[in-house]
Design a protein around this motif. Sequence first.
Motif, PDB file in Angstrom:
ATOM      1  N   GLU A 160       0.777  -1.234   0.000  1.00 28.38           N
ATOM      2  CA  GLU A 160       0.000   0.000   0.000  1.00 28.38           C
ATOM      3  C   GLU A 160       0.812   1.290   0.000  1.00 28.38           C
ATOM      4  O   GLU A 160       0.425   2.255  -0.651  1.00 28.38           O
ATOM      5  CB  GLU A 160      -0.962   0.005   1.202  1.00 28.38           C
ATOM      6  CG  GLU A 160      -1.938   1.177   1.226  1.00 28.38           C
ATOM      7  CD  GLU A 160      -2.963   1.124   0.116  1.00 28.38           C
ATOM      8  OE1 GLU A 160      -3.600   2.153  -0.145  1.00 28.38           O
ATOM      9  OE2 GLU A 160      -3.114   0.051  -0.503  1.00 28.38           O
ATOM     10  N   PRO A 161       1.963   1.379   0.704  1.00 29.17           N
ATOM     11  CA  PRO A 161       2.685   2.648   0.732  1.00 29.17           C
ATOM     12  C   PRO A 161       3.022   3.223  -0.632  1.00 29.17           C
ATOM     13  O   PRO A 161       3.022   4.440  -0.802  1.00 29.17           O
ATOM     14  CB  PRO A 161       3.957   2.299   1.518  1.00 29.17           C
ATOM     15  CG  PRO A 161       3.546   1.186   2.408  1.00 29.17           C
ATOM     16  CD  PRO A 161       2.577   0.381   1.584  1.00 29.17           C
ATOM     17  N   GLN A 162       3.334   2.379  -1.637  1.00 29.47           N
ATOM     18  CA  GLN A 162       3.685   2.903  -2.941  1.00 29.47           C
ATOM     19  C   GLN A 162       2.503   3.623  -3.571  1.00 29.47           C
ATOM     20  O   GLN A 162       2.665   4.663  -4.204  1.00 29.47           O
ATOM     21  CB  GLN A 162       4.172   1.779  -3.868  1.00 29.47           C
ATOM     22  CG  GLN A 162       4.707   2.290  -5.214  1.00 29.47           C
ATOM     23  CD  GLN A 162       5.854   3.255  -5.027  1.00 29.47           C
ATOM     24  OE1 GLN A 162       6.798   3.000  -4.277  1.00 29.47           O
ATOM     25  NE2 GLN A 162       5.777   4.406  -5.685  1.00 29.47           N
ATOM     26  N   HIS A 163       1.294   3.057  -3.402  1.00 27.14           N
ATOM     27  CA  HIS A 163       0.104   3.730  -3.915  1.00 27.14           C
ATOM     28  C   HIS A 163      -0.063   5.092  -3.239  1.00 27.14           C
ATOM     29  O   HIS A 163      -0.388   6.091  -3.877  1.00 27.14           O
ATOM     30  CB  HIS A 163      -1.144   2.880  -3.668  1.00 27.14           C
ATOM     31  CG  HIS A 163      -1.163   1.586  -4.414  1.00 27.14           C
ATOM     32  ND1 HIS A 163      -1.169   1.529  -5.796  1.00 27.14           N
ATOM     33  CD2 HIS A 163      -1.171   0.301  -3.979  1.00 27.14           C
ATOM     34  CE1 HIS A 163      -1.187   0.264  -6.178  1.00 27.14           C
ATOM     35  NE2 HIS A 163      -1.185  -0.502  -5.095  1.00 27.14           N
ATOM     36  N   LEU A 164       0.176   5.127  -1.945  1.00 31.29           N
ATOM     37  CA  LEU A 164       0.035   6.358  -1.192  1.00 31.29           C
ATOM     38  C   LEU A 164       1.098   7.367  -1.618  1.00 31.29           C
ATOM     39  O   LEU A 164       0.821   8.558  -1.759  1.00 31.29           O
ATOM     40  CB  LEU A 164       0.149   6.060   0.306  1.00 31.29           C
ATOM     41  CG  LEU A 164      -0.385   7.111   1.275  1.00 31.29           C
ATOM     42  CD1 LEU A 164      -1.858   7.379   1.024  1.00 31.29           C
ATOM     43  CD2 LEU A 164      -0.167   6.651   2.709  1.00 31.29           C
ATOM     44  N   THR A 165       2.315   6.894  -1.836  1.00 27.70           N
ATOM     45  CA  THR A 165       3.395   7.771  -2.286  1.00 27.70           C
ATOM     46  C   THR A 165       3.095   8.344  -3.658  1.00 27.70           C
ATOM     47  O   THR A 165       3.284   9.539  -3.908  1.00 27.70           O
ATOM     48  CB  THR A 165       4.728   7.008  -2.312  1.00 27.70           C
ATOM     49  OG1 THR A 165       5.040   6.565  -0.994  1.00 27.70           O
ATOM     50  CG2 THR A 165       5.850   7.894  -2.818  1.00 27.70           C
ATOM     51  N   ASP A 166       2.628   7.497  -4.581  1.00 26.34           N
ATOM     52  CA  ASP A 166       2.287   7.965  -5.920  1.00 26.34           C
ATOM     53  C   ASP A 166       1.190   9.028  -5.864  1.00 26.34           C
ATOM     54  O   ASP A 166       1.257  10.055  -6.536  1.00 26.34           O
ATOM     55  CB  ASP A 166       1.817   6.796  -6.793  1.00 26.34           C
ATOM     56  CG  ASP A 166       2.952   5.824  -7.108  1.00 26.34           C
ATOM     57  OD1 ASP A 166       4.124   6.204  -6.907  1.00 26.34           O
ATOM     58  OD2 ASP A 166       2.654   4.699  -7.536  1.00 26.34           O
ATOM     59  N   TYR A 167       0.178   8.757  -5.045  1.00 25.20           N
ATOM     60  CA  TYR A 167      -0.932   9.702  -4.905  1.00 25.20           C
ATOM     61  C   TYR A 167      -0.431  11.018  -4.307  1.00 25.20           C
ATOM     62  O   TYR A 167      -0.788  12.113  -4.780  1.00 25.20           O
ATOM     63  CB  TYR A 167      -2.007   9.089  -4.004  1.00 25.20           C
ATOM     64  CG  TYR A 167      -3.198   9.978  -3.744  1.00 25.20           C
ATOM     65  CD1 TYR A 167      -4.136  10.232  -4.742  1.00 25.20           C
ATOM     66  CD2 TYR A 167      -3.388  10.561  -2.494  1.00 25.20           C
ATOM     67  CE1 TYR A 167      -5.237  11.044  -4.499  1.00 25.20           C
ATOM     68  CE2 TYR A 167      -4.484  11.371  -2.246  1.00 25.20           C
ATOM     69  CZ  TYR A 167      -5.404  11.613  -3.246  1.00 25.20           C
ATOM     70  OH  TYR A 167      -6.486  12.413  -3.011  1.00 25.20           O
ATOM     71  N   SER A 168       0.414  10.934  -3.284  1.00 24.69           N
ATOM     72  CA  SER A 168       0.958  12.118  -2.643  1.00 24.69           C
ATOM     73  C   SER A 168       1.763  12.960  -3.623  1.00 24.69           C
ATOM     74  O   SER A 168       1.650  14.189  -3.647  1.00 24.69           O
ATOM     75  CB  SER A 168       1.844  11.707  -1.453  1.00 24.69           C
ATOM     76  OG  SER A 168       2.479  12.824  -0.886  1.00 24.69           O
ATOM     77  N   GLN A 169       2.558  12.316  -4.460  1.00 22.38           N
ATOM     78  CA  GLN A 169       3.367  13.055  -5.425  1.00 22.38           C
ATOM     79  C   GLN A 169       2.498  13.683  -6.514  1.00 22.38           C
ATOM     80  O   GLN A 169       2.778  14.793  -6.981  1.00 22.38           O
ATOM     81  CB  GLN A 169       4.415  12.135  -6.033  1.00 22.38           C
ATOM     82  CG  GLN A 169       5.501  11.730  -5.038  1.00 22.38           C
ATOM     83  CD  GLN A 169       6.608  10.916  -5.673  1.00 22.38           C
ATOM     84  OE1 GLN A 169       6.433  10.310  -6.720  1.00 22.38           O
ATOM     85  NE2 GLN A 169       7.759  10.878  -5.025  1.00 22.38           N
TER      86      GLN A 169
END
Length: 230
Positions: free
Chosen positions: A53-62
């Motif tokens: 999940e963190p990668q999805h969150l990181t992509d969304y944040s960026q």
Amino acid sequence: MYLSTYPAILPCLETVGIIDGTMACCMELLDVFRWIGILEEMKLQSLELPKSEPQHLTDYSQQISAKLVSFVQQMMARDSKTPPMVSNELQGLPTNTLLEDYRLCNTIAQHVSLICLYRYGLGLDRKYPCVANSVRSVIGLASAITMHAGSHPSICLSTALFIAGHEAERECEGDIRTLLEIQYQITKSQNTQKALDMLHRTWSAVPSPNDIRKKDRSPNAPLIDDFVPY
């Protein structure tokens, strides 16, 4: 899905900016700073999620950070073409100089938001030209404002200078130190003195192997712990 808990609505650009009397920046920019807080929350929450999940969150944040950077740049272009007005509680300012100080503080706040978005939203190194340019802009604009005690937009400079100082290259540290020292001499604010003390420790610190926040002033760490300079 975890991302559904975050709002999808980004700030909307008004035709003419209106400067908030308390924060000395355009009201749309206050929404940007709220989003910066949300991005900070995302970064902290990502540490608690399953590995997928963190990668999805990181992509969304960026993605959000990039949109907010574009929004702030559009705001700056608008304000350059049509200078912002002050909110109703500031109507009837005694001098044009004071109005100009509010507008300068607004531009400073815009650069502060860009610093936060570049570093902690997009994860750019503080040596990137866009980060360094905004740090230098904060210094130059703050130098153009005559600081005052009491009710004056310059009271907001401690926050801006602290954030810029946290990301400053070595050659800019002296300018930020001088500006904060002048701010303290005028306001006698213990909070400003604490900002200076914390920056001195940041600039002179030799990080330990386990101290991630000091090591390279990592963009993956929160910008400010529990301290808000004002």
